[in-house]
Design a protein around this motif. Structure first.
Motif, short mmCIF file in Angstrom:
data_model
loop_
_atom_site.label_atom_id
_atom_site.label_comp_id
_atom_site.label_asym_id
_atom_site.label_seq_id
_atom_site.Cartn_x
_atom_site.Cartn_y
_atom_site.Cartn_z
N HIS A 127 49.09 74.56 23.59
CA HIS A 127 47.72 74.83 24.05
C HIS A 127 47.65 75.09 25.56
O HIS A 127 46.58 75.30 26.11
CB HIS A 127 46.80 73.65 23.69
CG HIS A 127 47.14 72.40 24.45
ND1 HIS A 127 48.25 71.64 24.16
CD2 HIS A 127 46.52 71.80 25.49
CE1 HIS A 127 48.30 70.61 25.00
NE2 HIS A 127 47.26 70.69 25.82
N THR A 144 40.82 86.56 36.04
CA THR A 144 39.71 86.69 35.09
C THR A 144 40.22 87.19 33.74
O THR A 144 39.86 86.66 32.68
CB THR A 144 38.63 87.63 35.65
OG1 THR A 144 38.10 87.05 36.85
CG2 THR A 144 37.51 87.87 34.65
N LYS A 187 42.08 84.36 31.97
CA LYS A 187 41.18 83.36 31.38
C LYS A 187 40.60 83.88 30.07
O LYS A 187 40.50 83.14 29.08
CB LYS A 187 40.07 83.01 32.37
CG LYS A 187 40.57 82.21 33.57
CD LYS A 187 39.46 82.04 34.60
CE LYS A 187 39.94 81.32 35.82
NZ LYS A 187 38.89 81.21 36.87
N GLU A 188 40.26 85.16 30.02
CA GLU A 188 39.73 85.76 28.79
C GLU A 188 40.82 85.79 27.70
O GLU A 188 40.55 85.43 26.54
CB GLU A 188 39.22 87.18 29.07
CG GLU A 188 37.97 87.20 29.92
CD GLU A 188 37.60 88.60 30.41
OE1 GLU A 188 38.28 89.59 30.04
OE2 GLU A 188 36.63 88.70 31.19
N ALA A 208 43.47 83.86 27.48
CA ALA A 208 43.77 82.49 27.07
C ALA A 208 42.73 82.00 26.06
O ALA A 208 43.09 81.39 25.04
CB ALA A 208 43.80 81.57 28.29
N ALA A 209 41.47 82.27 26.32
CA ALA A 209 40.41 81.84 25.39
C ALA A 209 40.59 82.52 24.04
O ALA A 209 40.48 81.87 22.99
CB ALA A 209 39.04 82.15 25.98
N ARG A 228 43.92 76.08 25.82
CA ARG A 228 42.91 75.15 26.34
C ARG A 228 43.09 74.83 27.82
O ARG A 228 42.18 74.32 28.46
CB ARG A 228 42.95 73.84 25.54
CG ARG A 228 42.76 74.00 24.05
CD ARG A 228 41.37 74.30 23.67
NE ARG A 228 40.54 73.21 24.16
CZ ARG A 228 39.24 73.14 23.99
NH1 ARG A 228 38.63 74.08 23.34
NH2 ARG A 228 38.55 72.14 24.47
N LYS A 229 44.29 75.09 28.35
CA LYS A 229 44.57 74.69 29.73
C LYS A 229 45.51 75.70 30.38
O LYS A 229 46.50 76.12 29.79
CB LYS A 229 45.23 73.32 29.73
CG LYS A 229 45.68 72.82 31.08
CD LYS A 229 46.40 71.48 30.96
CE LYS A 229 46.94 71.00 32.28
NZ LYS A 229 47.67 69.73 32.15
N LEU A 230 45.18 76.09 31.61
CA LEU A 230 46.08 76.89 32.44
C LEU A 230 46.59 75.98 33.54
O LEU A 230 45.83 75.16 34.08
CB LEU A 230 45.33 78.08 33.06
CG LEU A 230 44.67 79.06 32.10
CD1 LEU A 230 43.91 80.13 32.87
CD2 LEU A 230 45.70 79.68 31.17
N TYR A 233 43.41 74.47 35.28
CA TYR A 233 42.10 75.04 35.00
C TYR A 233 41.82 74.85 33.51
O TYR A 233 42.64 75.23 32.67
CB TYR A 233 42.09 76.54 35.34
CG TYR A 233 40.77 77.20 35.06
CD1 TYR A 233 39.77 77.24 36.02
CD2 TYR A 233 40.52 77.81 33.82
CE1 TYR A 233 38.56 77.85 35.77
CE2 TYR A 233 39.31 78.42 33.56
CZ TYR A 233 38.33 78.44 34.54
OH TYR A 233 37.13 79.04 34.29
N ILE A 284 40.20 75.70 29.96
CA ILE A 284 39.58 76.80 29.22
C ILE A 284 38.63 76.14 28.21
O ILE A 284 39.06 75.38 27.35
CB ILE A 284 40.64 77.65 28.48
CG1 ILE A 284 41.64 78.26 29.46
CG2 ILE A 284 39.95 78.72 27.63
CD1 ILE A 284 41.07 79.29 30.41
N GLY A 333 36.54 76.10 25.07
CA GLY A 333 36.59 76.87 23.83
C GLY A 333 35.40 76.74 22.97
O GLY A 333 34.47 76.08 23.05
#
Length: 165
Positions: free
Chosen positions: A80, A103, A106-107, A109-110, A115-117, A161, A163, A165
């Motif tokens: 995750h 950006t 992040k998109e 990853a979602a 869930r986490k960067l 960071y 994410i 969900g």
């Protein structure tokens, strides 16, 4: 100054290896990495950075930056999380390319259920730390005097960071 009006972002492809290897050699030095990156061959590079494991940003045919991502380990309980590393060509810094890559990451990853960067940055790189903070990353931990680079002890700063969900 470079213009970013025709900036594109996509996943890395096999054909990008040469440009990405040159970018690594240019960007990763004693200020930005505990050990400079020097790929010995295209095959070695592709083994460590397979196609699709990076988001690349370019203008026309030139790659001017990338954001690499991978799970930190092979454990199922770690799937995750994406660990990131970002490199922007010096001639293209401070043009918003890193922010656009972040950006897009992040998109992605979602979409992929991440869930986490997380990332690591040297304490000797305050510009990178400020950039990550501007992208919403928070301090997760600090490994004090983790590296000795050119006779100077350097902290390894861990940032993350969430994410949602």
């Amino acid at each position: 100054m470079a213009q970013t009006s025709n900036l594109w972002i996509r996943r890395s492809e096999m054909k990008d290896a040469g440009q990405l290897m040159k970018l690594d050699a240019l960007v990763w030095d004693g200020r930005t990495s505990p050990s400079p990156i020097a790929w010995t061959s295209r095959e070695q590079y592709l083994q460590q950075c397979p196609p699709g494991s990076q988001l690349v940003a370019g203008i026309d045919g030139l790659i001017c930056g990338y954001l690499g991502f991978a799970t930190p380990s092979a454990m199922a309980s770690h799937r995750h999380v994406y660990e990131l590393h970002v490199a922007i060509h010096p001639s293209y810094r401070r043009l918003g390319i890193g922010s656009k890559l972040m950006t897009a990451m992040k998109e992605l990853a979602a979409e992929e259920g991440i869930r986490k960067l997380c990332l690591r940055v040297l304490s000797t790189n305050p510009c990178a730390i400020a950039f990550y903070e501007s992208c919403g990353f928070m301090l997760q931990g600090r490994l004090v005097a983790e590296y000795c680079i050119e006779g100077q002890y350097v902290d390894d700063i861990l940032m993350w960071y969430p994410i949602i969900g």
